[in-house]
Design an enzyme around this catalytic site. Sequence first.
Site, mmCIF file in Angstrom:
data_model
loop_
_atom_site.group_PDB
_atom_site.id
_atom_site.type_symbol
_atom_site.label_atom_id
_atom_site.label_comp_id
_atom_site.label_asym_id
_atom_site.label_seq_id
_atom_site.Cartn_x
_atom_site.Cartn_y
_atom_site.Cartn_z
ATOM 1 N NE ARG A 55 -38.444 46.522 -55.200
ATOM 2 C CZ ARG A 55 -39.757 47.026 -54.891
ATOM 3 N NH1 ARG A 55 -40.112 47.054 -53.425
ATOM 4 N NH2 ARG A 55 -40.905 46.964 -55.701
ATOM 5 C CE LYS A 90 -59.835 47.575 -54.953
ATOM 6 N NZ LYS A 90 -59.413 48.764 -54.171
ATOM 7 N N GLY A 125 -45.616 42.974 -58.562
ATOM 8 C CA GLY A 125 -45.064 41.812 -57.630
ATOM 9 C C GLY A 125 -45.639 40.309 -57.647
ATOM 10 N N GLY A 154 -45.730 49.611 -59.587
ATOM 11 C CA GLY A 154 -46.494 50.841 -59.857
ATOM 12 C C GLY A 154 -45.854 51.753 -60.860
#
Length: 391
Positions: free
Chosen positions: A37, A198, A348, A371
């Site tokens: 990053r 999920k 990730g 996200g």
Amino acid sequence: MFNKKSVTDIDVHGKRVLVRVDFNVPIKEGKVGDDTRIRAAMPTIEYLLQHGAAVILFSHLGRPKGGPDPKFSLRPVADYLGGLMGQPVAFADDCVGPSAEAAAKALKPGQVLLLENTRFHPEEEKNDMALAQKMASLADVYVNDAFGSAHRAHSSTEGVAHFLPAVAGFLMEKEIRYLGQAIADPRRPFVTILGGAKISDKIGVIRNLLGKADVILIGGGMANTFLAAKGLAMGDSLVEAESIDTARQLLGEGSAKLHLPVDLVLGDKFDAEAQSKVMDTGNVPDGWRILDIGPKTIDAYAAALKGAGTVVWNGPMGVFEFPRFAQGTYGVARAVANSGAISIIGGGDSVAAIQESGLADKITHISTGGGASLEMLEGLVLPGLAALQDK
Ligand code: AMP
């Protein structure tokens, strides 16, 4: 496609430029771990310095609770960045207030300052406008290059843009171009791969993709809830009971596009040393749980990826942290890399799998924001992007 102003659309010469970066990197014993990053922000930082700006960087790091906490200090990142750039990077131990103001004032064109973790102020995550205004008072221009935080409306990502001329950095622009293009006007066939624990996190994504993608390959724990919705017994597998109805609905809407595993790798416990066995998709015996997709599924998914025009992948196909149950994720990583398609990977775990496979250079775009990229796939507006000036 990308309709926001970027750093090349404004004059930064002699200006103080406040740049929101995503320096949310792993830090162990005061040392920076994976620096992806930090490196990803370099093009914007270097451009600004070369064009005569004084550069003030700020970011969040981790999830400090309620105030300053040395564990979450960005100071190690200032030292690391200095080493990377071959020039000193100043550090202020607060992102607003007297220390930040003094450091910003002392900064000359060509110099770099990093401010302390924005989340040391609990107001940050409430998108508090008073905090945003204090941040803005440090500079003449605001640049948002923190794609990984663009799905959050916080003082440093959204609020501050109301008080300064606000434009995008190169990383933000690149991420939005790749993902935006893939979603709005993909080269077809457009194949997406969704995994992870999920289904509830990704229902909106699946809904949106049903209208845009040609094929959706499902793996990981989220496949279990779909299989349960088909009436299969799932043994001890992770299943989200409250999402079974929704899963059934999605299957009804898009059964031709939604592909589920045809075979499974089971474990007798959630453990790296679990006994494992492979079975064709069906009722999972009691005492066993699904921990990966099976070899036939890897082949089927690889076949679906061959000849794809665009591939977007987010989420592992199994519990890849346990080597015994990592084959699905690595098999899909290889298939994506060899597909010849425009390939975009976010999240990730999927990014780690592709990097560990040594195939990262065969991927068109590796996203720095899991996200944020999921929210784009869901068709949502990113507040940190929306707040920037239109071209
Ligand atoms: P997510 O954060 O939703 O992308 O989920 C990532 C996690 O999903 C990883 O830590 C995997 O270990 C986990 N996962 C993948 N497949 C399964 C599975 N079949 N059962 C339980 N967890 C899984």
